[in-house]
Design a protein around this motif. Structure first.
Motif, PDB file in Angstrom:
ATOM      1  N   UNK A   6      -3.790  19.494  -6.054  1.00  0.00           N
ATOM      2  CA  UNK A   6      -4.745  18.883  -5.121  1.00  0.00           C
ATOM      3  C   UNK A   6      -6.097  18.718  -5.811  1.00  0.00           C
ATOM      4  N   UNK A   7      -6.502  19.724  -6.588  1.00  0.00           N
ATOM      5  CA  UNK A   7      -7.764  19.635  -7.325  1.00  0.00           C
ATOM      6  C   UNK A   7      -7.704  18.536  -8.378  1.00  0.00           C
ATOM      7  N   UNK A   8      -6.554  18.426  -9.046  1.00  0.00           N
ATOM      8  CA  UNK A   8      -6.393  17.377 -10.054  1.00  0.00           C
ATOM      9  C   UNK A   8      -6.441  16.000  -9.397  1.00  0.00           C
ATOM     10  N   UNK A   9      -5.776  15.888  -8.221  1.00  0.00           N
ATOM     11  CA  UNK A   9      -5.795  14.613  -7.495  1.00  0.00           C
ATOM     12  C   UNK A   9      -7.217  14.246  -7.092  1.00  0.00           C
ATOM     13  N   UNK A  10      -7.986  15.235  -6.614  1.00  0.00           N
ATOM     14  CA  UNK A  10      -9.372  14.985  -6.236  1.00  0.00           C
ATOM     15  C   UNK A  10     -10.199  14.563  -7.449  1.00  0.00           C
ATOM     16  N   UNK A  11      -9.890  15.168  -8.600  1.00  0.00           N
ATOM     17  CA  UNK A  11     -10.597  14.834  -9.841  1.00  0.00           C
ATOM     18  C   UNK A  11     -10.438  13.351 -10.187  1.00  0.00           C
ATOM     19  N   UNK A  12      -9.210  12.831 -10.034  1.00  0.00           N
ATOM     20  CA  UNK A  12      -8.963  11.432 -10.364  1.00  0.00           C
ATOM     21  C   UNK A  12      -9.335  10.484  -9.223  1.00  0.00           C
ATOM     22  N   UNK A  13      -9.436  11.009  -8.018  1.00  0.00           N
ATOM     23  CA  UNK A  13      -9.823  10.167  -6.888  1.00  0.00           C
ATOM     24  C   UNK A  13     -11.266   9.698  -6.995  1.00  0.00           C
ATOM     25  N   UNK A  14     -12.137  10.558  -7.493  1.00  0.00           N
ATOM     26  CA  UNK A  14     -13.570  10.250  -7.513  1.00  0.00           C
ATOM     27  C   UNK A  14     -13.873   8.985  -8.319  1.00  0.00           C
ATOM     28  N   UNK A  15     -13.454   8.879  -9.597  1.00  0.00           N
ATOM     29  CA  UNK A  15     -13.716   7.616 -10.309  1.00  0.00           C
ATOM     30  C   UNK A  15     -12.985   6.432  -9.686  1.00  0.00           C
ATOM     31  N   UNK A  16     -11.819   6.692  -9.065  1.00  0.00           N
ATOM     32  CA  UNK A  16     -11.105   5.621  -8.377  1.00  0.00           C
ATOM     33  C   UNK A  16     -11.913   5.065  -7.220  1.00  0.00           C
TER      34      UNK A  16
ATOM     35  N   UNK B 233      -3.605   8.578 -18.291  1.00  0.00           N
ATOM     36  CA  UNK B 233      -4.414   7.388 -18.545  1.00  0.00           C
ATOM     37  C   UNK B 233      -4.363   6.393 -17.384  1.00  0.00           C
ATOM     38  N   UNK B 234      -3.299   6.468 -16.555  1.00  0.00           N
ATOM     39  CA  UNK B 234      -3.118   5.507 -15.464  1.00  0.00           C
ATOM     40  C   UNK B 234      -3.336   6.138 -14.084  1.00  0.00           C
ATOM     41  N   UNK B 235      -3.809   7.376 -14.058  1.00  0.00           N
ATOM     42  CA  UNK B 235      -3.894   8.121 -12.806  1.00  0.00           C
ATOM     43  C   UNK B 235      -4.885   7.521 -11.812  1.00  0.00           C
ATOM     44  N   UNK B 236      -5.913   6.831 -12.310  1.00  0.00           N
ATOM     45  CA  UNK B 236      -6.950   6.288 -11.430  1.00  0.00           C
ATOM     46  C   UNK B 236      -6.499   5.005 -10.735  1.00  0.00           C
ATOM     47  N   UNK B 237      -5.535   4.313 -11.315  1.00  0.00           N
ATOM     48  CA  UNK B 237      -5.173   2.969 -10.859  1.00  0.00           C
ATOM     49  C   UNK B 237      -4.743   2.918  -9.386  1.00  0.00           C
ATOM     50  N   UNK B 238      -3.811   3.765  -8.916  1.00  0.00           N
ATOM     51  CA  UNK B 238      -3.410   3.673  -7.506  1.00  0.00           C
ATOM     52  C   UNK B 238      -4.569   3.875  -6.530  1.00  0.00           C
TER      53      UNK B 238
ATOM     54  N   UNK C 259       0.826  -1.207   0.000  1.00  0.00           N
ATOM     55  CA  UNK C 259       0.000   0.000   0.000  1.00  0.00           C
ATOM     56  C   UNK C 259       0.862   1.259   0.000  1.00  0.00           C
ATOM     57  N   UNK C 260       1.941   1.243   0.762  1.00  0.00           N
ATOM     58  CA  UNK C 260       2.863   2.383   0.766  1.00  0.00           C
ATOM     59  C   UNK C 260       3.467   2.574  -0.619  1.00  0.00           C
ATOM     60  N   UNK C 261       3.808   1.463  -1.257  1.00  0.00           N
ATOM     61  CA  UNK C 261       4.375   1.541  -2.604  1.00  0.00           C
ATOM     62  C   UNK C 261       3.382   2.166  -3.583  1.00  0.00           C
ATOM     63  N   UNK C 262       2.106   1.802  -3.452  1.00  0.00           N
ATOM     64  CA  UNK C 262       1.100   2.368  -4.343  1.00  0.00           C
ATOM     65  C   UNK C 262       0.866   3.843  -4.043  1.00  0.00           C
ATOM     66  N   UNK C 263       1.018   4.246  -2.797  1.00  0.00           N
ATOM     67  CA  UNK C 263       0.923   5.668  -2.454  1.00  0.00           C
ATOM     68  C   UNK C 263       2.045   6.454  -3.132  1.00  0.00           C
ATOM     69  N   UNK C 264       3.237   5.875  -3.143  1.00  0.00           N
ATOM     70  CA  UNK C 264       4.374   6.518  -3.800  1.00  0.00           C
ATOM     71  C   UNK C 264       4.142   6.599  -5.313  1.00  0.00           C
ATOM     72  N   UNK C 265       3.599   5.522  -5.868  1.00  0.00           N
ATOM     73  CA  UNK C 265       3.278   5.521  -7.303  1.00  0.00           C
ATOM     74  C   UNK C 265       2.286   6.629  -7.626  1.00  0.00           C
ATOM     75  N   UNK C 266       1.278   6.775  -6.769  1.00  0.00           N
ATOM     76  CA  UNK C 266       0.278   7.826  -6.979  1.00  0.00           C
ATOM     77  C   UNK C 266       0.920   9.218  -6.921  1.00  0.00           C
ATOM     78  N   UNK C 267       1.836   9.408  -5.974  1.00  0.00           N
ATOM     79  CA  UNK C 267       2.537  10.681  -5.849  1.00  0.00           C
ATOM     80  C   UNK C 267       3.357  10.968  -7.109  1.00  0.00           C
ATOM     81  N   UNK C 268       4.072   9.973  -7.610  1.00  0.00           N
ATOM     82  CA  UNK C 268       4.897  10.154  -8.807  1.00  0.00           C
ATOM     83  C   UNK C 268       4.034  10.464 -10.028  1.00  0.00           C
TER      84      UNK C 268
END
Length: 305
Positions: free
Chosen positions: A68-78, A31-36, A7-16
């Motif tokens: 932060x807004x962009x992250x929230x945008x991709x978090x919703x479908x995730x 295209x891969x932003x939702x995956x993490x 899970x920590x690794x996926x958090x880092x992937x999301x940050x990158x």
């Protein structure tokens, strides 16, 4: 905490991935932003998920607050797709939920841009095309080659109108493709983490409802009856409906080839080889139309007996 290091690794992937938005790689990484977010939300409880996401948002916010807004945008479908995975919903239901959510966000952005910033999509597309065409027109005064390449202002305006008309279909296809990419990557990842996720039906079972053919005929009729490209709502419907249905017919044709290979006990590679021409030569979608209208698969099953 289960899957702690993963899970920590996926958090880092999301940050990158979020940080990559400031690089030319954003065209691919988006295209891969939702995956993490899907992986984290599916495998963790709500509290654990928040503990993993908050540090990512804080770091991104300190670097570039707008991210932060962009992250929230991709978090919703995730979150939506992750919830469907948690419920062990069918793969098709998860894909549709993800597609509708992404499409809804596209429409919301367009609505907010229009309401808050007076953003006019038609004028924007026309201005961009005019800007691209202007250098060609200028060079065209001294070069026949550029004269042939340049368009008149009226032609540019017509192209911009057609482009705007095709935006709904583009949004739908883009939303669906992002959902498909997410599912195709997330599913094996979750399976490797001993979290079983339903898979899509095999290609041989891909079939459209027969009523689709009537929608296609209605779209063709609308296109024949209404030829004025601008300001015609019915023509906008047909301009977006027909390409979507043609893609559906291509999928139907591919499904038929996989069905044929399965019934004849052929190697799967044969089905793939038969499917490639359908993608490269869109006119072969006629096979999908025939399979939809006539009982081709039943005939194949009977001939096998």
């Amino acid at each position: 905490m289960k899957f702690r290091w993963t899970s920590v690794a996926w958090s880092i992937v999301y940050l990158l991935l979020l940080l990559s938005l400031s690089t030319p790689l954003l065209i691919i990484t988006t295209l891969f932003m939702i995956i993490p977010a899907v992986v984290l939300f599916t495998t963790l409880n709500t509290r654990q998920f928040i503990l993993h996401i908050l540090p990512v948002l804080l770091i991104v916010g300190l670097i570039t607050p707008v991210y932060i807004l962009i992250a929230a945008y991709f978090l919703i479908p995730g979150l939506v797709m992750g919830r469907f995975y948690k419920k062990r919903a069918s793969a098709l239901s998860t894909l549709l939920a993800g597609t509708v959510t992404i499409l809804g966000e596209f429409l919301l952005l367009l609505l907010l841009g229009t309401a808050l910033f007076n953003f006019d999509l038609s004028n924007y597309v026309n201005d961009v095309l005019q800007m691209v065409n202007s250098p060609l027109s200028e060079f065209g005064t001294t070069s026949q080659i550029f004269t042939d390449m340049g368009f008149s202002s009226e032609q540019v305006r017509q192209i911009s109108v057609l482009t705007v008309q095709m935006i709904p279909m583009t949004m739908i296809v883009t939303s669906f493709m992002i959902a498909v990419i997410t599912h195709s990557i997330v599913r094996p990842i979750l399976n490797s983490m001993d979290y079983a996720v339903p898979k899509l039906k095999p290609a041989r079972e891909w079939r459209l409802p027969r009523s689709v053919i009537w929608y296609y005929l209605a779209g063709v009729l609308l296109q024949l009856l209404f030829s004025k490209p601008e300001g015609n709502f019915l023509l906008v419907i047909s301009a977006n409906l027909l390409p979507l249905l043609r893609i559906g017919f291509m999928i139907q044709a591919i499904g038929f080839f996989f069905f044929l290979a399965h019934e004849r006990k052929w190697n799967k590679s044969v089905a793939f080889l038969l499917a490639v021409p359908v993608i490269l030569l869109p006119s072969l979608r006629i096979i999908g139309i025939i399979d939809l209208v006539f009982p081709l698969r039943e005939l194949v099953t009977k001939s096998k007996r």
